[in-house]
Design an enzyme around this catalytic site. Structure first.
Site, PDB file in Angstrom:
ATOM      1  N   ASP A 299       0.998  -1.174  -0.008  1.00 17.22           N
ATOM      2  CA  ASP A 299       0.044   0.112   0.072  1.00 17.22           C
ATOM      3  C   ASP A 299       0.823   1.281   0.058  1.00 17.22           C
ATOM      4  OD1 ASP A 299      -2.133   1.696  -0.010  1.00 17.22           O
ATOM      5  OD2 ASP A 299      -3.211   0.725   1.635  1.00 17.22           O
TER       6      ASP A 299
HETATM    7  C1  NOJ Z   1      -4.051   3.773   0.307  1.00 10.50           C
HETATM    8  C2  NOJ Z   1      -5.176   2.953   0.272  1.00 10.50           C
HETATM    9  O1  NOJ Z   1      -5.191   2.267   1.432  1.00 10.50           O
HETATM   10  C3  NOJ Z   1      -5.371   1.861  -0.766  1.00 10.50           C
HETATM   11  O2  NOJ Z   1      -6.611   1.162  -0.697  1.00 10.50           O
HETATM   12  C4  NOJ Z   1      -5.116   2.646  -2.168  1.00 10.50           C
HETATM   13  O3  NOJ Z   1      -5.558   1.863  -3.190  1.00 10.50           O
HETATM   14  C5  NOJ Z   1      -4.026   3.490  -2.172  1.00 10.50           C
HETATM   15  N1  NOJ Z   1      -3.656   4.393  -1.008  1.00 10.50           N
HETATM   16  C6  NOJ Z   1      -3.844   3.992  -3.490  1.00 10.50           C
HETATM   17  O4  NOJ Z   1      -4.627   5.306  -3.538  1.00 10.50           O
END
Ligand code: NOJ
Length: 774
Positions: A299
């Site tokens: 993430d």
């Molecule tokens: C953080 C989030 O937790 C995740 O779900 C997302 O895909 C990413 N940011 C990218 O935007």
């Protein structure tokens, strides 16, 4: 390393448990296979890896941000193009547009040394331009086909805009509505969650990732992101291994079996081990036991955050931990690109892990057809034609109407007919088009939304007059509009009161300590209900809310969540009776904040909750033992009768199936859908089992007076108990099966016997029940 050995040892132990050597292994579908390696990668991928420098390899693992929301593509500067030329970037996220991304892709394939194409990604969660209802709303349809269609349309639009990869579906099981990201998933149940996960993956990916109109799906966030303590986003999940495997992981197993081409690791830790560095979970369970061979991405900045977790001292350590655990691509932290070389220098043995990661990235690009046809996603004419078509809007409206859950309907207050007279629509949320888009809205814009008020005005039958008063907004303490709202209610024959949360109260980092509506909304609701006019409450929210007063005093209550671009017309379809509501709750609604987390699926304990307060039992002294609205609850404008259950046998052996058939009749005088739900209970097992567990469901369309029979075809592996990853125990003995209209409205029951013990490799809740409808 120790772990790899233990996984192999486990597989060997399992192999020894074949017929003749112990209980039968009926498997349930999963076969262990290696991830992409030098032996299994395609010749093209192998040749490329053989030619790549260390810097080029590290570049492939780096995902850079192109900008965010309104600044989309803003970071794609001339300097950035030079980085692409030098092969320093493998992928961009938060980018869009067939033409600008096409230019970038051209630089990558024509001007970089090896011509490796870029991967373009975005969170296309519930639509790209055509925004569908938020995921928890679409889960309320209890119809995986609806989610598949929405995901297909999202993929067609996004791929036309140059995108290859979406960070969806979010398949985290969430049982604590304080957690703001409950809005992004399918609710609290592993069986429902697994079916919905598979449907979305099939919609995004279709059957050919290289077709040019599909998106690579990402099952996220592996493994228990939805279980943070206290519901506070990013927090520790301190859960038992049993809960992890029986509740949180089944949707991921189902996603792996369905061929999700990527997965994302979660930000949080489970019992002290951050998912981003969890070698046991990623390398051992996901890749080793389940045979997942797709791309694993961290993430956002999560690799660097291993330092904050306190499991890495330096960025190089953090990179090494994530790489060893099995993460292939680094979303934005730059650790792989900048710091991994230091770790590799210190331990050249890491080169094998690096090559594995690079092969996963290149294989994903190959599966998407990017080496053969990198410009397939960059036709501006196709892009212009693909967006927000009439057909897509019609689907959005149909699915939105199917997402609405009728929680209360006293005296058949709904639907409202041509004689409804003067209707006062009250509540600022009725006019808040932006909220209907939810927190992830890709390229959706408020101007494309037909809001609730507009939809009600357009959709009201002739002769019905609609007035409007904002009353109070959920984001302000200003209560000065309430007096006008009271006056409007008093002057009307009916009130449609639109209250709840705006979009920014749920979503990432939007956990709330209170499950009540914001104060302004409670004050508005109280004032309007006090007028004594007939009130239909439309509850707008991204989470279950505690609404005890509304539940008690309103004539009708609809959970409308956030319904996307066609929110208004869809709501009007339900309120004015063109569609009979058949949404069902994918998570219970609590009576108070303190009752959550609540699930229908808890273990009974030695002193099961008892309504009789004179007995000491597993309950709160100051609350009934039931939630306000139970998992699976949802009313209809019609009524349904459940006939007797027929079983095709009294007992079943591991490896066989048993068929349960039940007729369901629409006894009302209008066409309507019913969601038939099948629950199991293992009354005596080697460990305590949940009170009830969902094991099947079917949304039936039934004409007035029509009867249809649903058959659920079950495999005893679906009753199995977790023992160890890949080792699920099917226990001999009886299992109770209940069929009904919700987890709190079971209509018919039967007991089957599992004739002998057996083994299965798949998580019980990840196995789909076959459904046949006659
Ligand atoms: C953080 C989030 O937790 C995740 O779900 C997302 O895909 C990413 N940011 C990218 O935007």
């Amino acid at each position: 390393m120790t772990l790899r050995i233990s996984v192999l040892a486990l597989s060997a132990a399992l192999a020894a448990c074949q017929p003749g050597g112990g209980p039968a292994d009926t498997s349930g579908g999963s076969t262990t296979q290696a991830s992409v390696t030098a032996e299994t990668a395609s010749p093209r991928v192998r040749e490329l890896v053989a030619q790549m420098t260390l810097a080029e390899k590290l570049g492939q693992l780096h995902q850079a941000a192109g900008g965010r929301s309104r600044n989309l593509n803003s970071r794609l500067t001339p300097d950035e193009l030079d980085r692409v030329r030098r092969g320093e970037i493998g992928s961009y996220l938060h980018v869009a547009g067939a033409a600008p991304l096409g230019e970038l892709q051209q630089v990558a394939v024509e001007e970089s040394r090896l011509g490796i194409p870029l991967l373009f990604a975005m969170d296309v969660v519930h639509g790209y331009r055509t925004i569908f209802p938020v995921p928890i709303a679409m889960a309320s349809t209890w119809d995986p086909e609806d989610l598949e269609r929405a995901s297909r349309i999202a993929a067609e639009e996004a791929s036309a805009a140059g995108l290859h990869w979406t960070f969806a579906p979010m398949i985290d099981i969430a049982r604590d509505p304080r957690w703001g990201r409950i809005v992004e998933g399918a609710g609290s149940d592993p069986y429902l969650g697994a079916r919905i996960a598979v449907a979305q993956i099939e919609g995004f990916q279709s059957d050919n990732l290289a077709a040019g109109d599909t998106l690579m799906a990402t099952a996220k966030h592996f493994g228990a992101y939805g279980a943070p303590i206290g519901g506070r986003d990013y927090g520790t999940a301190d859960i038992s291994e049993r809960n992890l495997h029986e509740i949180y992981l089944p949707p991921f197993h189902a996603a792996s079996e369905a061929g999700s081409a990527s997965m994302m690791t979660a930000f949080n830790d489970i019992a002290g081990v951050p998912s981003t560095s969890n070698e046991h979970l990623i390398d051992g369970v996901l890749r080793g036991e389940w045979g997942f061979d797709g791309l694993i991405v961290s993430d956002w900045n999560a690799i660097a955050e291993l330092i904050n977790h306190g499991v890495a001292d330096t960025r190089a350590d953090a990179g090494e931990l994530a790489l060893r655990a099995g993460v292939d691509m680094d979303m934005t932290s730059n650790v792989f690109a900048q710091d991994l070389a230091t770790a590799i220098e210190a331990d050249p043995g890491l080169m094998a892990d690096l090559d594995r990661a690079v092969m996963h990235v290149l294989t994903a690009k190959e599966r998407l057809g990017l080496f053969d046809n990198p410009m397939a996603y960059h036709d501006p004419e196709r892009e212009a034609a693909a967006m927000l078509t009439d057909a897509a809007r019609a689907e959005a409206r149909r699915i939105a109407a199917r997402s609405v859950v009728l929680l209360e309907n006293r005296g058949s207050a709904l639907p409202l007919g041509p004689d409804a007279g003067r209707i006062a629509v009250i509540g600022a949320l009725a006019e808040d088009a932006s909220t209907q888009l939810g927190s992830w809205r890709a390229r959706g814009t408020p101007e494309t939304v037909t809001g609730l008020l507009q939809g009600l005005r357009q959709g009201a039958p002739a002769g019905v007059e609609i007035t409007y008063e904002a009353g109070a907004s959920p984001t302000s303490d200003d209560l000065s509009g309430i007096a006008a709202a009271i006056a409007a209610a008093e002057a009307a024959d009916q009130v449609i009161l639109v209250v709840g949360e705006d979009y920014d109260l749920s979503g990432e980092a939007r956990s709330r300590s209170s499950l009540y509506m914001p104060d302004s909304q409670r004050a508005l609701a109280r004032a309007v209900l006090d007028t004594g006019r007939p009130v239909t409450v439309v509850l707008v929210s991204g989470r279950p809310l505690a609404i005890p007063d509304i539940a008690e005093r309103a004539d009708a209550v609809l959970a409308s969540w956030m319904l996307g671009v066609e929110a208004g017309p869809a709501l009007a379809d339900v309120i004015f009776g063109r569609v009979s509501p058949a949404g069902r709750l994918p998570v219970s609604f609590p009576r108070t904040t303190g009752q959550a987390p609540f699930t229908y699926s808890e273990n009974p304990g030695g002193r099961p909750a008892d309504p009789d307060l004179s007995r000491d039992s597993n309950r709160f002294h100051d609350l009934p033992i039931t939630p306000l609205y139970a998992f699976g609850h949802g009313l209809s404008y019609s009524e349904f009768e459940y006939g007797d259950i027929r079983l095709d046998a009294d007992s079943v052996a591991p490896g066989d199936t048993i068929r349960l058939t039940i007729p369901v009749t629409n006894t009302g005088d209008r066409a309507a859908d019913e969601v038939v739900q099948l629950y199991m209970r293992d009354p005596v097992a080697s460990v305590a089992r949940p009170r009830l567990e969902l094991r099947g469901f079917a949304r039936l369309a039934l004409g007035a007076g029509e009867t249809r029979s649903v058959s659920f075809i079950l495999d005893p592996a679906q009753f199995a108990v977790f023992q160890a990853p890949g080792d699920w125990r099917i226990e001999a003995g009886s299992v109770d099966l209940h069929v009904g209209a919700s987890s709190s409205d079971l209509r018919q029951s039967v007991t089957v016997t599992v004739s002998e013990a057996g083994r299965s490799r798949s998580p019980a809740a990840s196995i789909a029940t076959r459904i046949e409808v006659e």
